[in-house]
Design a protein around this motif. Structure first.
Motif, PDB file in Angstrom:
ATOM      1  N   ALA A  85       0.855  -1.188   0.000  1.00 38.42           N
ATOM      2  CA  ALA A  85       0.000   0.000   0.000  1.00 38.42           C
ATOM      3  C   ALA A  85       0.890   1.237   0.000  1.00 38.42           C
ATOM      4  N   PRO A  86       0.367   2.379  -0.448  1.00 37.83           N
ATOM      5  CA  PRO A  86       1.167   3.610  -0.402  1.00 37.83           C
ATOM      6  C   PRO A  86       1.530   3.983   1.035  1.00 37.83           C
ATOM      7  N   ILE A  87       2.637   4.708   1.180  1.00 44.56           N
ATOM      8  CA  ILE A  87       3.043   5.251   2.479  1.00 44.56           C
ATOM      9  C   ILE A  87       2.844   6.760   2.409  1.00 44.56           C
ATOM     10  N   LEU A  88       2.028   7.306   3.285  1.00 38.79           N
ATOM     11  CA  LEU A  88       1.722   8.731   3.256  1.00 38.79           C
ATOM     12  C   LEU A  88       2.729   9.531   4.073  1.00 38.79           C
ATOM     13  N   THR A  89       2.828  10.814   3.769  1.00 29.92           N
ATOM     14  CA  THR A  89       3.744  11.698   4.487  1.00 29.92           C
ATOM     15  C   THR A  89       3.482  11.623   5.991  1.00 29.92           C
ATOM     16  N   GLY A  90       4.531  11.391   6.749  1.00 27.59           N
ATOM     17  CA  GLY A  90       4.409  11.321   8.197  1.00 27.59           C
ATOM     18  C   GLY A  90       4.119   9.933   8.737  1.00 27.59           C
ATOM     19  N   ASP A  91       3.774   8.993   7.864  1.00 29.24           N
ATOM     20  CA  ASP A  91       3.511   7.629   8.318  1.00 29.24           C
ATOM     21  C   ASP A  91       4.792   6.958   8.795  1.00 29.24           C
ATOM     22  N   VAL A  92       4.654   6.118   9.808  1.00 27.60           N
ATOM     23  CA  VAL A  92       5.795   5.310  10.258  1.00 27.60           C
ATOM     24  C   VAL A  92       6.075   4.251   9.181  1.00 27.60           C
ATOM     25  N   VAL A  93       7.323   4.116   8.807  1.00 28.66           N
ATOM     26  CA  VAL A  93       7.715   3.129   7.795  1.00 28.66           C
ATOM     27  C   VAL A  93       7.948   1.790   8.485  1.00 28.66           C
ATOM     28  N   ARG A  94       7.194   0.777   8.059  1.00 28.51           N
ATOM     29  CA  ARG A  94       7.300  -0.546   8.664  1.00 28.51           C
ATOM     30  C   ARG A  94       7.968  -1.528   7.707  1.00 28.51           C
ATOM     31  N   ALA A  95       8.460  -2.603   8.265  1.00 32.23           N
ATOM     32  CA  ALA A  95       9.141  -3.619   7.455  1.00 32.23           C
ATOM     33  C   ALA A  95       8.205  -4.191   6.406  1.00 32.23           C
ATOM     34  N   GLU A  96       6.905  -4.353   6.749  1.00 30.59           N
ATOM     35  CA  GLU A  96       5.964  -4.942   5.799  1.00 30.59           C
ATOM     36  C   GLU A  96       5.606  -3.998   4.659  1.00 30.59           C
ATOM     37  N   HIS A  97       6.004  -2.729   4.763  1.00 27.21           N
ATOM     38  CA  HIS A  97       5.762  -1.771   3.691  1.00 27.21           C
ATOM     39  C   HIS A  97       6.772  -1.896   2.553  1.00 27.21           C
ATOM     40  N   LEU A  98       7.881  -2.600   2.806  1.00 25.23           N
ATOM     41  CA  LEU A  98       9.004  -2.579   1.880  1.00 25.23           C
ATOM     42  C   LEU A  98       9.326  -3.962   1.339  1.00 25.23           C
ATOM     43  N   SER A  99       9.948  -3.960   0.166  1.00 26.28           N
ATOM     44  CA  SER A  99      10.353  -5.207  -0.479  1.00 26.28           C
ATOM     45  C   SER A  99      11.671  -4.970  -1.202  1.00 26.28           C
TER      46      SER A  99
END
Length: 217
Positions: A85-99
């Motif tokens: 899913a998109p990551i919005l400005t200010g969102d905490v970046v999580r491991a599951e957000h990335l590949s």
């Protein structure tokens, strides 16, 4: 009126001191809450985008507000691709957000059912359908063998319910910003594995194709 005001001065002074004390206590409690450094996005990041160091920043947040999978170091995110899913400005970046996968692979994993494959459509396909975006569902039409009496060709569906992964006007460019990509001239769609050979043959044989947008139920 003045006399009444004078009588209320002690009460007003007490109220002011009470409010000031409450603010001071709240500030002290907030300042004493333990915080930890976490990674947050500095701009909106779309699925398929590769993250640069400038796209994230370290921010301290209260321990209870930080997910267990939150990343802490910008180097953990740099070079990774946004997925899920998109990551919005200010969102905490999580491991599951990335590949660690490529942009297209991450997009395929995000938008298409498991086991589907990505295939490119012939150039000029859907050139007048600029409203189509990633994640939309389309049917793909092309010439197929089998006209009357087994002769000639007919136009039929070669991929039903294909999922759009990229278009000439929504491809993520090398700068990381979503927009027009000069190097992309075609649609890329996700299809079922059994549909892939027919879809690939269109490009190999120089055939044309058309897409129709399917309304979601």
């Amino acid at each position: 009126m003045l006399q009444r005001l004078k009588k209320n001065v002690p009460f007003i002074v007490s109220l002011v001191f009470a409010v000031a004390a409450a603010v001071l206590i709240y500030t002290s409690v907030q300042a004493s809450r333990p915080t930890v450094p976490v990674l947050v996005a500095t701009r909106n990041l779309s699925v398929g985008e590769k993250i640069a160091l400038s796209d994230v920043a370290v921010k301290r947040l209260p321990v209870e507000a930080v997910p267990q999978t939150a990343l802490r170091d910008p180097r953990q995110a740099a070079g990774q691709t946004v997925t899920g899913a998109p990551i919005l400005t200010g969102d905490v970046v999580r491991a599951e957000h990335l590949s660690a996968e490529s942009s297209l692979a991450a997009t395929l994993a995000t938008y298409a059912p498991p086991g589907w494959v990505a295939v490119e459509l012939p150039p000029e396909t859907g050139k007048n359908m600029e409203g189509v975006r990633r994640g939309d569902t389309v049917d793909v039409y092309a010439e197929t063998a089998g006209g009357p009496n087994g002769q000639g060709t007919v136009v039929g569906v070669v991929a039903k319910g294909a999922v759009v992964l990229a278009t000439p006007w929504t491809t993520v460019g090398t700068s990381g910003q979503q927009g027009q990509s000069a190097s992309s001239k075609s649609f890329v769609v996700a299809v079922r594995p059994e549909e892939a050979p027919t879809m690939a043959s269109l490009l190999v044989r120089g055939k044309k194709a058309a897409v129709t947008l399917v309304r979601r139920q």
